[in-house]
Write an enzyme that holds these catalytic residues in place. Structure first.
Site, short mmCIF file in Angstrom:
data_model
loop_
_atom_site.label_atom_id
_atom_site.label_comp_id
_atom_site.label_asym_id
_atom_site.label_seq_id
_atom_site.Cartn_x
_atom_site.Cartn_y
_atom_site.Cartn_z
N LEU A 1 -13.04 -0.60 2.14
CA LEU A 1 -12.89 0.49 1.18
C LEU A 1 -14.05 0.58 0.20
CD1 LEU A 1 -10.95 2.65 0.00
CD2 LEU A 1 -10.05 0.86 -1.48
N LEU B 1 -1.41 2.53 -7.84
CA LEU B 1 -1.31 1.48 -8.86
C LEU B 1 -0.29 1.89 -9.92
CD1 LEU B 1 -5.01 0.24 -9.26
CD2 LEU B 1 -3.12 -0.85 -8.05
N ARG C 1 -7.76 13.22 -0.86
CA ARG C 1 -8.29 12.43 0.25
C ARG C 1 -8.09 13.08 1.62
NH1 ARG C 1 -6.34 6.60 -2.24
NH2 ARG C 1 -8.02 6.51 -3.77
N PHE D 1 -10.99 11.41 -10.81
CA PHE D 1 -10.57 10.96 -9.49
C PHE D 1 -10.09 12.17 -8.69
CE2 PHE D 1 -9.58 7.08 -7.14
CZ PHE D 1 -10.38 6.17 -7.81
N HIS E 1 -8.44 7.13 4.04
CA HIS E 1 -9.32 7.20 2.86
C HIS E 1 -10.70 7.63 3.34
CE1 HIS E 1 -11.65 6.13 -0.64
NE2 HIS E 1 -10.55 5.85 -1.32
N ASP F 1 6.00 -5.58 7.31
CA ASP F 1 7.16 -6.44 7.56
C ASP F 1 8.47 -5.87 7.00
OD1 ASP F 1 4.81 -7.79 8.07
OD2 ASP F 1 5.42 -9.68 7.16
N GLN G 1 -2.30 7.92 5.08
CA GLN G 1 -3.53 8.39 4.42
C GLN G 1 -4.76 7.72 4.99
OE1 GLN G 1 -4.59 7.53 0.00
NE2 GLN G 1 -4.19 9.72 0.17
N ARG H 1 -1.00 11.03 -0.84
CA ARG H 1 -1.02 10.42 -2.17
C ARG H 1 -2.36 10.69 -2.86
NH1 ARG H 1 -3.26 6.01 -4.10
NH2 ARG H 1 -3.64 4.90 -2.16
N GLU I 1 -12.98 5.83 -4.30
CA GLU I 1 -13.20 7.21 -4.70
C GLU I 1 -13.88 7.29 -6.06
OE1 GLU I 1 -9.60 9.23 -3.68
OE2 GLU I 1 -9.83 10.61 -5.35
N GLY J 1 7.88 -10.33 -1.59
CA GLY J 1 6.54 -9.80 -1.79
C GLY J 1 6.09 -10.01 -3.23
N ALA J 2 4.84 -10.44 -3.41
CA ALA J 2 4.32 -10.74 -4.75
C ALA J 2 3.01 -10.02 -4.99
CB ALA J 2 4.17 -12.24 -4.94
N GLY J 3 2.95 -8.76 -4.61
CA GLY J 3 1.85 -7.91 -5.04
C GLY J 3 2.24 -7.27 -6.37
N HIS K 1 -5.53 3.84 5.26
CA HIS K 1 -5.49 3.27 3.92
C HIS K 1 -4.09 3.07 3.36
CE1 HIS K 1 -7.06 2.26 0.02
NE2 HIS K 1 -6.53 3.31 -0.56
#
Lengths: 587, 255
Positions: free
Chosen positions: A257, A405, A291, A116, A247, A226, A245, A399, A260, A12-14, A358
């Site tokens: 999305l 993030l 949320r 937030f 949203h 996955d 969650q 969350r 918020e 994974g490359a997020g 979300h």
């Protein structure tokens, strides 16, 4: 078949995967396997901000952030993990700034911060400006910045490689105390259809979420859980999967999305009577409640007949009292979404919104160093998970916005360091001769369905799964709705055995991979439903109409779901409580 | 205005219509009717709705008619950059282009973006595109000791390069450029946008390293200001303006 060998393989490359890669690749030979080009990852869709008590614009401190995270998660948060998250937040934001991330700035030139949901001053007294942000593109900037740093460090990527199996040296459900370790992963290369084996001393799962279990979702088409499903199939438990969650502000009917941050910047939710209904549900922080609270309030307004539109099935997000220049500066993308997809002009018209699936609070259980747990005590040597795929648990049952993030940066970094350091201490384990057999077999069987006797279509089963989940396992749940979902998903799993795909080709066979991904979604839906059936209380993102209150006596514990030959077995794991005893959760 | 029950209800009113998609196909493995690598056109007529995008139509084909149709997509709302394609001869994102805005009475033509090798149907080889991006050193370069807190930057300094930070690397600009189509050496507009984002960042000290690269024969002087790139950008980046600012920096020696 091609064989590879690395110290560390990251899947994974997020945000989490690339943050891990920046640490790992400095210390050990590292490969990043990703089913998408890195810049396509869904971190890039995150909008509003990243929480850290920098106190750049008003008084704030780490301890308030810790408390908000625990209370926001309705006391299912492991408090030692939340402490780490919030303590390391400040450095995580500063690290990104030093990498070049273009944060919005205060007039003094510091990183700007905004309000937030659920982030408060002094334990709930008022909303606090804690979210560090770059317009409504914070995730985009994080993804770009991390990718740029990966280019600088010459990180080795295998783009469009789908990891389809995880190889361990032993059964993770072996007796406690026994050594179980990772040996590598098996991947399918999209461009050729070739199978690749990767021997690795350490493997980090950073595969993201599973929002495509639901129909209405902010998640990308590719978020099919996955990593969670692969772990489950290999006998690794999944933790707290019933907590999903929703949203509050998805574009009505589409689920896209709207951050918020719209409410952080002053946006207000209204019902068909024009009423600011959040004043009734959360008198202190109103539209900036967490949320789960806001999503439930919206769904309740609609249910009680105060929804808007011809079908009275959404509420309105009102930004019309904000200056257009302010909207353009702080919320440019989301207002463009409203114009593009609904033809609504947010300067002058309120935007139709409704909750959208979300974020998975649950996932692969890990320690605070991102090591994957195979039971309540033992880790799997060399296996790590970070980001949405993981459950540390810093988010508990709900969350807070801007904490994900943060999560990917803090625990991505921890995973990268831990995986590399461990890899330098071990020889690793050899892959068995038939390591790729399961994947080859799966792929060949699917190819053989082309023009074969299968009568079921992947898309039909997926649509029915998603409709079932939206209808029965969304914001409001009951024993009846969950029982119905349970039965239907069981039927869909049976029908899935009789599918036929269209494309037999070797190259870019996305038809075949959509079938594989549907298999993941079906496995995970079952775990979500079983966890939700078993949890006879309401907490955070999980709301049971037949058990509408939180029950700390019986349920202040994590759910652990194990796949066994007799089906899913549910167990529990204690919540780590350090200094905050559970209190009634009011906003 | 005040939000009331009479507020616009466009989300609820979705008329349906028939639309024909004319898609350029290519199967590298070949099909019974088409040898491997042959490019051909195939038409699909579908019933779609007023809020549907081109991506929805492509999914309808893939999911209900022909699963072998190959295209990339992920986020489906214009932020991941996966699904740039040539729609009615213009580069756009399939997920951001509403069918009703394309005059669905006429067939909608869909081709892969131009100038990169086609791999299968609407999928092209993106590697040359990303290679150009890597060449311009797209990362913050600084000297001296790292400060303890953030580097300071005024809102005005931050605004100077805001436009080019929006890039999602979809390649719509680069593959709309007539120079890029014919000149395999040209970096293309996206790489220049990527360089601009750092050249005009007050924190960065690598501007002259990048400007030297862009001053090369494969660089910024290849641009003939056709403006195709600016029109193609789904993020509304003023690409041609960014390129001209880079040219000006080279001409004046000042950033």
């Amino acid at each position: 078949m091609t064989e590879h060998e690395y110290d560390v393989v990251i899947v994974g490359a997020g945000g989490a995967g690339m943050r891990a890669a920046l640490e790992s690749s400095q210390r050990a030979k590292t490969a990043v396997l990703t089913k998408l080009y890195p810049t396509r990852s869904h971190t890039g869709a995150a909008q509003g901000g990243m929480a850290a008590a920098l106190a750049n614009v008003e008084e704030d401190n780490v301890e308030w952030h810790v408390f908000d995270t625990i209370k926001g998660g309705d006391y299912l948060v492991d408090q030692d993990a939340a402490q780490i998250l919030c303590e390391e937040a400040v450095q995580a934001v500063l690290d990104l700034e030093k990498m070049g991330l273009p944060f919005n700035r205060t007039t003094a030139g510091k990183i700007d911060q905004r309000r937030f949901g659920g982030h408060t001053r002094d334990h709930g007294k008022a909303a606090v400006r804690r979210a560090c942000y770059a317009a409504d593109r914070t995730g985009h900037m994080i993804l770009q910045t991390l990718y740029q740093q990966c280019i600088k460090q010459d990180v080795e990527f295998f783009n469009e490689f789908y990891v389809l199996d995880l190889i361990l040296n032993d059964d993770p459900q072996s007796a406690e105390g026994k050594d179980v370790a990772v040996a590598g992963v098996i991947a399918y290369e999209l461009s050729t259809g070739q199978i690749h084996t990767f021997r690795a001393k350490s493997v980090i799962f950073a595969t993201g979420g599973a929002g495509k279990v639901f129909k209405t979702t902010s998640n990308a088409h590719t978020l099919t859980g996955d990593g969670m499903a692969l772990a489950l199939r290999r006998g690794i438990p999944l933790e707290d999967m019933e907590f999903f969650q929703f949203h509050p502000t998805g574009l009505a009917g589409l689920g896209i999305l709207l951050s918020e941050a719209a409410r952080g910047e002053g946006g207000i939710l209204r019902n068909s009577e024009g009423e600011r209904f959040m004043e009734r549900y959360a008198p202190t922080i109103k539209d900036l409640a967490p949320r789960d609270v806001v999503a439930r309030a919206m769904a309740n307004e609609v249910r009680e007949g105060r929804g808007c539109g011809p079908n009275k099935d959404y509420v309105l997000l009102d930004l019309t009292h904000l200056e257009p220049a302010h909207i353009d500066e702080k919320l440019p993308d989301i207002t463009e979404f409203a114009r593009t997809y609904l033809g609504v002009e947010p300067y002058t018209e309120p935007v139709p919104v409704f909750p959208t699936a979300h974020y998975a609070m649950g996932g692969v259980p890990t320690t605070n160093n991102a090591e994957v747990l195979r039971n309540n005590h033992d880790t799997i040597k060399g296996l790590y998970a970070a980001g949405e795929v993981a459950c540390v648990s810093v988010h508990g049952s709900n969350r807070l916005g801007t904490n994900s993030l943060l999560d990917i940066n803090v625990f991505g970094r921890r995973a990268g360091i831990a995986a590399a350091e461990y890899a330098l201490t071990t020889e690793g384990y050899d892959l068995p001769a038939d390591a790729s057999a399961l994947v080859s077999d799966q792929v060949e069987k699917l190819r053989a369905t082309v023009g074969g006797g299968g009568t079921e279509r992947v898309a039909d089963i997926r649509r029915e799964l998603q409709a079932t989940m939206d209808r029965n396992v969304q914001v409001f749940r009951t024993s009846e709705s969950l029982a119905e979902a349970h039965t239907l998903v069981g039927e869909l799993q049976a029908r899935f055995k009789n599918i036929a795909i269209h494309d037999r080709g070797a190259r870019f066979n996305t038809d075949l991979l959509e079938a594989v991904e549907l298999g993941f979604l079906l496995d995970l839906a079952e775990v979500v439903i079983l966890g939700a059936e078993h949890r006879k209380e309401s907490r955070g993102g999980h709301y049971r109409e037949d058990f509408p209150t939180r029950d700390d006596k019986n349920f202040m514990k994590h759910t652990m779901a194990y796949k066994t030959k007799d089906g899913i077995r549910l167990d529990t794991k204690p919540v780590v409580v350090t200094k905050y005893q559970p209190m009634e959760r009011k906003y | 205005m005040t939000a009331t029950a009479e507020a616009p209800t466009k989300a609820g009113e979705v008329p349906s219509f028939d639309v024909t998609l004319r898609i350029q196909r290519m199967d590298p493995d070949g099909t019974p009717d088409h040898p491997a690598g042959e490019e051909y056109w195939e038409e699909f007529t579908l019933t779609m709705h007023g809020t549907d995008r081109v991506l929805d139509a492509l999914h309808k084909i893939k999911w209900d008619v022909d699963g072998s149709l190959a295209f990339r997509r992920s986020c489906a709302h214009g932020v991941c950059g996966s699904d740039a394609m040539r729609i009615n001869a213009k580069n756009r994102l399939a997920c951001k282009t509403l069918l009703k805005d394309l005059n669905p009475k006429r067939p909608i033509t869909i081709e892969p973006i131009k100038g990169l090798p086609v791999e299968k149907d609407l999928i092209v080889d993106m590697e040359p595109f990303f290679a150009s991006y890597r060449e311009i050193m797209p990362f913050l370069m600084t000297s001296g000791p790292t400060p303890e807190r953030e580097r300071l930057q005024s809102p005005e300094e931050r605004a100077r390069f805001d436009d080019t930070t929006k890039c999602i690397m979809c390649a719509a600009c680069t593959t709309s450029c007539p120079v890029f189509w014919t000149d395999g050496q040209y970096f293309g507009p996206q790489a220049i946008v990527g360089a601009h984002r750092f050249i005009f960042d007050s924190r960065d000290e690598g501007e002259w390293d990048r400007l030297e690269i862009l001053n090369d024969k494969a660089g910024v002087w290849k641009c003939r200001t056709a403006f195709n790139c600016t029109e193609a950008c789904p993020r509304g980046i003023e690409v041609t303006k960014a390129i001209s600012e880079v040219k000006k920096a080279l001409n004046t020696g000042a950033v």
